[in-house]
Design an enzyme around this catalytic site. Sequence first.
Site, short mmCIF file in Angstrom:
data_model
loop_
_atom_site.label_atom_id
_atom_site.label_comp_id
_atom_site.label_asym_id
_atom_site.label_seq_id
_atom_site.Cartn_x
_atom_site.Cartn_y
_atom_site.Cartn_z
N SER B 152 0.83 -1.21 0.00
CA SER B 152 0.00 0.00 0.00
C SER B 152 0.87 1.26 0.00
O SER B 152 1.69 1.43 -0.91
CB SER B 152 -0.95 -0.04 1.19
OG SER B 152 -1.96 0.92 1.06
N ASP B 315 -8.74 -6.31 -4.91
CA ASP B 315 -8.35 -4.98 -4.42
C ASP B 315 -9.00 -3.91 -5.31
O ASP B 315 -8.61 -3.73 -6.46
CB ASP B 315 -6.83 -4.85 -4.45
CG ASP B 315 -6.31 -3.54 -3.87
OD1 ASP B 315 -7.13 -2.61 -3.62
OD2 ASP B 315 -5.09 -3.43 -3.66
N HIS B 348 -8.00 -4.88 -0.60
CA HIS B 348 -6.70 -4.23 -0.45
C HIS B 348 -5.92 -4.87 0.72
O HIS B 348 -4.69 -4.94 0.69
CB HIS B 348 -6.92 -2.74 -0.21
CG HIS B 348 -5.67 -1.93 -0.21
ND1 HIS B 348 -4.84 -1.85 -1.31
CD2 HIS B 348 -5.09 -1.16 0.74
CE1 HIS B 348 -3.81 -1.06 -1.03
NE2 HIS B 348 -3.93 -0.64 0.21
#
Lengths: 380, 380
Positions: B152, B315, B348
């Site tokens: 991320s 995601d 995610h």
Amino acid sequence: MDNSVGIVTTKHAELDVELRLESGRLLGPLTLAYETYGELNQDSSNVIMVTHAWTGDSHAAGKHNEDDRKPGWWDNMIGPGKVLDTNRYFVICSNTIGSCKGSTGPTSINLKTKRPYRLTFPVLMVRDMVRAQKLLLDHLGIKSLLAVIGGSMGAMQAIEWAIHFPEMVRAIVPIAGTGKTSPMAIALNALARQAIFNDPMWKKGNYQPEHPPADGFALARAVGHISFLSDQSMQLKFDRRFSIRDGMFDFFGKFEIERYLDYNGGNFVSQFDTNAFLYLAKALDLYDVAWNFDSLTEALNQISCPSLWFAFTSDWLYRPEQTEELVTELQRLNKTVDYHLIDSDYGHDSFLVEPEKYIPLLQDFLSKLDGNKSLDLKTK
Amino acid sequence: MDNSVGIVTTKHAELDVELRLESGRLLGPLTLAYETYGELNQDSSNVIMVTHAWTGDSHAAGKHNEDDRKPGWWDNMIGPGKVLDTNRYFVICSNTIGSCKGSTGPTSINLKTKRPYRLTFPVLMVRDMVRAQKLLLDHLGIKSLLAVIGGSMGAMQAIEWAIHFPEMVRAIVPIAGTGKTSPMAIALNALARQAIFNDPMWKKGNYQPEHPPADGFALARAVGHISFLSDQSMQLKFDRRFSIRDGMFDFFGKFEIERYLDYNGGNFVSQFDTNAFLYLAKALDLYDVAWNFDSLTEALNQISCPSLWFAFTSDWLYRPEQTEELVTELQRLNKTVDYHLIDSDYGHDSFLVEPEKYIPLLQDFLSKLDGNKSLDLKTK
């Protein structure tokens, strides 16, 4: 206004009834706001009911005044020569109960207390909205519907019509619908709710209409806006453009997408009632076609009419898989069912933004239906 | 704690520098909180930098105290015999500037005014975080990194490392990353921001730490939670189960997914600073690998090391397509690049929830890298 239905007026039916809701509570008397376009034919066989989405209303086509800036919300679908051809069909659209656009909802006066319902209004299901519409049709003497057509919450209503009043409905067209709201959709509505609950102006629903919880409500609407759009549509419309009014390194600087959400959220506050918004969100969350049936199969087996379904590739709120689950089950039950996955970048809103992509398919479906007088229409 | 790094302590480097930020502003002196695991080898060729996500910190592995309930955030990756094997590697993780976990951020005292920065803290970009990490490595005498690995916002840092310090970095592993934050991701952060701004307790950032804008911040965190999950993971975990404590027709009744968001949002308030959350959100929004380059191509052409990329099918925050855009461009530029799309339902968060799905691939990549002494390592 060549192919417009022209100037229209919203009518209000006062129904002296007590409707038994899914919750067990009674609601009544009821007011139902509705509009009609076109002429009812002699055997009342040309009625098409259009059902609206979350924050929609009965004003689906035409204008209320010559100088209205915008026509009704589905004006590109309804009118002389359009797919819902008012030269042939008698189109009716009513505001759902629980809303704030003329039908009984949390802003209405509870005749028993002489005060607005506010949070004493009962929690509704979509099924209750449809039962109220049925009472409106009874009131108008309409005994059958050629079709029920709607998108999003309108699709839910169409499905419920076919399940609960199969003897009245000759076809349904659920667009961008779902058989049950997903936890993702519920989670997004939970954000919207909490945004309102957090606003001190909300006062547990007891705000004065002229002092609504504007900040919380605008934020709640912004949540909705995001869920109606898609990554693709935002890329197309906003990309990563930064507001020309702001510095990129300003703490309060905004991207264009942020300004858009602000602007539309803020605008919406004066157009809709906060409590009605919350009640309708709740009805969306509670939506489950199989509710009070033994199974989805049992629920869908009630449907006796042909159905035409549209889903949209970029719709991540009510994903195509959700429509496909219903379509697959209907096929397994040997129902007459037609399904089209429409390629569109506009997310859940695709059904409003790119109707030209499914209008020909709808036209084809309606024309067959119209001509098919052999289809046995049971009236009660 | 057989394969744990055991009890660890967070260290703090005090750097008497003024860092020129992308915004043009200066920030300094800087404190950088960091932890290290394993031993630095003689030629300092075994350093792996782990970069954390939005609300992460320098505590990536082990425990601070024997009775800590949980170990560091990537403990399943870092330790003796694990993929980031502390018998071989010297692993370092530092808290990013702008955060509130020991490194300089909006809660820090501005030495010039003797008061906390709060909203006088400069808006940062991820690039600035990486430049601060470089200063930390200088301070520690570390001249090269075997790899920079993170998910991320950690992936963003890994990419920036390879672009801005190519002479120091022998490999990067960006996981669940993006080359630029999409308008959808920005829109979701805008909701989180507005939720905080709407809270009267926020006081334009001048809240007392013991009286944070709890309601707004919890709601902001809930927005994040939704974006880290996926429709599938919510179905698996919550489906449409209704809280057993509530009636389904209670206005304030909640689905399980709502209770989860409430609970986690509320918990988070005591764990993180609201202003730091906002500054990091801003850095995420501003992230664009091509910023201040003529093009994406020019930016990626700076990279001289091999890179290994992971994206996750479910995601929807940083969609696989976003990683693929970078990978495709790197391939076109004849860079050594390896990409794997990992099938996972956890959105995610997949990179934290199902590391076992990519650990073998990472292990393989690292082992080749480790052995490949022929790879020319330029040091400055």
